[in-house]
Structures are given as C-alpha cells and as structure tokens.
Design an enzyme around this catalytic site. Structure first.
Site, short mmCIF file in Angstrom:
data_model
loop_
_atom_site.label_atom_id
_atom_site.label_comp_id
_atom_site.label_asym_id
_atom_site.label_seq_id
_atom_site.Cartn_x
_atom_site.Cartn_y
_atom_site.Cartn_z
N LYS A 39 0.82 -1.20 0.00
CA LYS A 39 0.00 0.00 0.00
C LYS A 39 0.87 1.27 0.00
CE LYS A 39 -4.13 -1.90 0.10
NZ LYS A 39 -4.04 -3.37 0.14
C1 LIG Z 1 -5.38 -4.16 0.80
C2 LIG Z 1 -6.84 -4.03 0.85
C3 LIG Z 1 -7.62 -4.49 1.92
C4 LIG Z 1 -7.08 -5.35 3.01
O1 LIG Z 1 -5.95 -4.96 3.61
P1 LIG Z 1 -4.91 -5.98 4.28
O2 LIG Z 1 -4.11 -5.06 5.12
O3 LIG Z 1 -4.12 -6.60 3.17
O4 LIG Z 1 -5.69 -6.95 5.07
C5 LIG Z 1 -8.97 -4.22 1.93
N1 LIG Z 1 -9.55 -3.55 0.94
C6 LIG Z 1 -8.85 -3.11 -0.13
C7 LIG Z 1 -9.56 -2.34 -1.19
C8 LIG Z 1 -7.49 -3.35 -0.21
O5 LIG Z 1 -6.82 -2.94 -1.30
#
Ligand SMILES: *Cc1c(COP(=O)(O)O)cnc(C)c1O
Length: 396
Positions: free
Chosen positions: A186
């Site tokens: 992210k």
């Molecule tokens: C990455 C993501 C998540 C979940 O996050 P994690 O930290 O990987 O559990 C949820 N929603 C979206 C849209 C994402 O891109």
C-alpha cells in the site's frame, strides 16, 4: 504505491527505538517502556492527518474492516452492500461476523453505482461500503444521502486511496467510519497493519476493546481489567506501528511523487485515440496510486494489456480476469466453499449468483486497464514508460 520502495533512515530509527526498550506490545509493560507508545502515537498522528476525532490502529486492513463493522454493532444476518470490483477482504470481513455481503454494480467511477445501491436495499441492509479502488473514490455525496434516507451506515474502504480527498475531506473521514490498510503493497506500509477512523466516540471505544479480546483498558493491571463484551485479537505490534509512524510522516512526499508520475502518464495518454479515463466524482481528488483508463471494448483492452506485458511495461492490471479483485473469479464465495459450516444467516442470505446480472460492471471493468504508479521511478523513467505505453496502445 508502494511505500516500501522508499524505506530509509526514518523507518530504521523508529524500529530501533522500539528495540531499545524491547517492548513490542502496544499495551502494558508501563515501567519497561519508558513512556514510549508507538501504536498510540500513530493513532494520534492519524487523527490529526485525517481530521477525525478517533483512530484505532489494528493488525491489517481486513481487521480494520471487521473491527469497524462490529464496532457499529453489525452482526449475523445484517446485509452490507459492496461493489463487484474490490479486494476479497471486503466480503471476508463481513462473513467473519456472520453478516451478508451483497454485491452491486460499479459504474464509470469503477466504484459503487449509487442507483444500484439504492435498488439493493432491503429490510436487513445496515451498511453501505464503498471501496475507493485504485486511488479514486465513489460518489460519496450521493451515497451519504442514500444512507441518510434509509438510516444506514456509510463505511469507506479507503485502503487503496489514502491521501485522496472528497469535498476537501480526507477519504475515509467522509462516512461514519473509514478504513486503511498498511500492508506491504500500500501507499504507506508497515509490513502488516490497518486503521479505523471515525468521529463517533462509541465506535472508537468498541473498536479499542474488541480488537484486544474485549479488554476495557481501565487501570494499570491488564489481568484485572474487565471485559464488557466478547472480543478478538486484532492488535498491531509496536514494531509495525513504529514503521507506520515514519511512513505516515512521509505521506505528503509520497503523494507528490505519485501525482507527478501519474500526470506524466496521463498527459501522454490523453492524445491517444480511443482512450478515455475513469470518472472522478465532482469534488473528488485522486491519490494517484493508479492511472485507470478505458479502451473502446473488452477485446481491445485484453489485447492492449497483453501487449503491454510483452513489451516489458510491468504493473498494468486487467482486473476483469483477476482472481482476487473482481466477482467473476470469486467462485469460493459464489459456490460457498468454506472449510467449516457457514452460519445459516449467510447461507440463506447470499445472493443467487447463478441468476444475477452484473453486465453493467462488466461493461466498465472489461474495458479498463489500471497502471500502478510507483514511487521509485525517476522522471526520465516515467517519460520513457509513457512513450512505451502510447506506442503499444497505438499499435494494437
Ligand atoms: C489491501 C486491501 C484491503 C485489506 O488490507 P490488508 O491489510 O491486506 O488486510 C482491503 N480492501 C482493499 C480495497 C485493499 O486494497
């Protein structure tokens, strides 16, 4: 995206501070930690950055969604409206509570179509969960007015859009609750982590207790604390929170790089025949984590995506055929493949996916190509990439 590309001295110094005390847990050990509270500090920093009263940092973005839902009282049989185009975490978090994910169409914003949302509302609907996919947002104004009309919660999944804004407000802060992910890919990352933000004190208290086994966090003796309701363990560690602190401090720097790289690619593609761009709702500012564009039809998008890969342009996604981000490949959900028995509320409540028509989503997602915007590219590299992408698409 992603923030790990620029890990440096700030992240290292933060981690070192945690190792120096040796307290890796966010609660307790008051004497040993010498006044150092990284998770708490990250919550304060998020509250200020996101202009909200409360933040709860947890172990992942998926945990954040689950904690957000349960904090607002969502449970077995409650329906949560979400888009056909998202990450599987959206329905996982709902299913974890015995609640029922209800998929509805996306439009040319690549996020929830407000009309489709309104059509999907039933007696059991409790939440509308827009997912601000690939850096841009749903029409939050329209969704908020639907939520007000039907007395529903608006929960923003801003995991892919941290730093974007709507009507001047940070994404995640516009609805009743907002969620972020700080997983490894992210825009800002701490390895694994996530956060819930809200202006409702009750939701914050619930989130704080629920994410730590129901601990009420009253007093200085963890063993003597009360447990007003059942909880779970969604805690973040101090090590992860420390990295998050360094990265959050650098968010504006990352956003500026994303914007520069995005703008170069977008300007280059603007002149290309047949290319159109994803609609950003009026009042919205993308975080520029991805550049999303449409080709005239599914076949040309498929061909262009294949050609981009063959010509060494990495990081361009064709979500229509992706296993994790689009309903077409979610047969584990649609065929109800679960290790153990699913709650009867879920089995009875899920849509009949053999009958449902998502051709309106297919129309947009089938024509879309989504290019990841990296932080580590130099300006020369981005210009070279732009030239390549334009050449590939023009010769398709
Ligand atoms: C990455 C993501 C998540 C979940 O996050 P994690 O930290 O990987 O559990 C949820 N929603 C979206 C849209 C994402 O891109």
């Amino acid at each position: 995206m992603p923030g790990f590309e620029l890990f440096g001295d700030k992240e290292r110094a933060q981690v070192q501070e945690v190792m120096d005390t040796g307290v890796l847990m966010r609660y307790g050990f008051d004497g040993m930690r010498g006044g150092q509270w990284k998770a708490l500090e990250l919550e304060k920093a998020l509250e200020s950055k996101m202009q909200v009263k409360h933040a709860q940092v947890v172990s992942s973005g998926t945990a954040a969604l689950t904690v957000a839902l349960v904090s607002a009282g969502i449970g077995a049989g409650d329906e949560v409206i979400m888009p056909t185009f998202t990450f599987v975490a959206s329905f996982e978090s709902v299913l974890a509570l015995g609640a029922v994910p209800i998929l509805v169409d996306v439009d040319d914003t690549l996020t929830l179509n407000p009309k489709a949302v309104e059509n999907a509302i039933t007696q059991r609907t409790k939440v509308v969960m827009p997912v601000h996919m690939c850096g841009s947002m749903a029409d939050l104004k329209a969704l908020k007015s639907i939520c007000e009309k039907y007395n529903l919660l608006l929960l923003e999944d801003a995991c892919q859009a941290i730093g974007g804004t709507f009507e001047g407000k940070p994404l995640g802060s516009y609805g009743d609750l907002g969620c972020f992910s700080f997983d490894y890919v992210k825009t800002i990352t701490c390895g694994e982590g996530g956060a819930v933000i809200t202006n409702h004190e009750e939701y914050k208290l619930n989130a704080d207790h629920y994410s730590d086994h129901g601990h009420d966090h009253i007093g200085k003796d963890r063993g003597a604390e009360g447990h007003p309701f059942l909880g779970y363990n969604f805690r973040i560690s101090e090590l992860h929170a420390a990295v998050g602190l360094a990265q959050l401090e650098r968010l504006d720097e990352f956003l500026a790089i994303q914007k520069r790289n995005y703008s170069i690619l977008r300007e280059a593609l603007e002149g290309v025949d047949g290319v159109t761009f994803r609609r950003v709702p009026k009042g919205g500012e993308e975080n520029c984590a991805f550049l999303n564009f449409f080709l005239p039809d599914e076949l040309s998008a498929k061909k262009a995506h294949k050609a981009l890969g063959e010509n060494g342009v990495d990081g361009c996604f064709y979500w229509y055929d992706n296993n994790w981000h689009y309903y077409r490949k979610w047969e584990h959900l649609t065929d109800r493949k679960s290790l153990g028995n699913l709650p009867k509320e879920v089995l009875n409540g899920l849509q009949d996916f053999s009958k449902i028509d998502f051709s309106k989503s297919d129309h947009w997602v089938g024509r879309n190509i989504s290019c990841l915007i990296k932080l580590g590219w130099s300006e020369i590299e981005v210009r070279e990439r732009a030239r390549k992408i334009v050449n590939v698409i023009e010769s398709c």
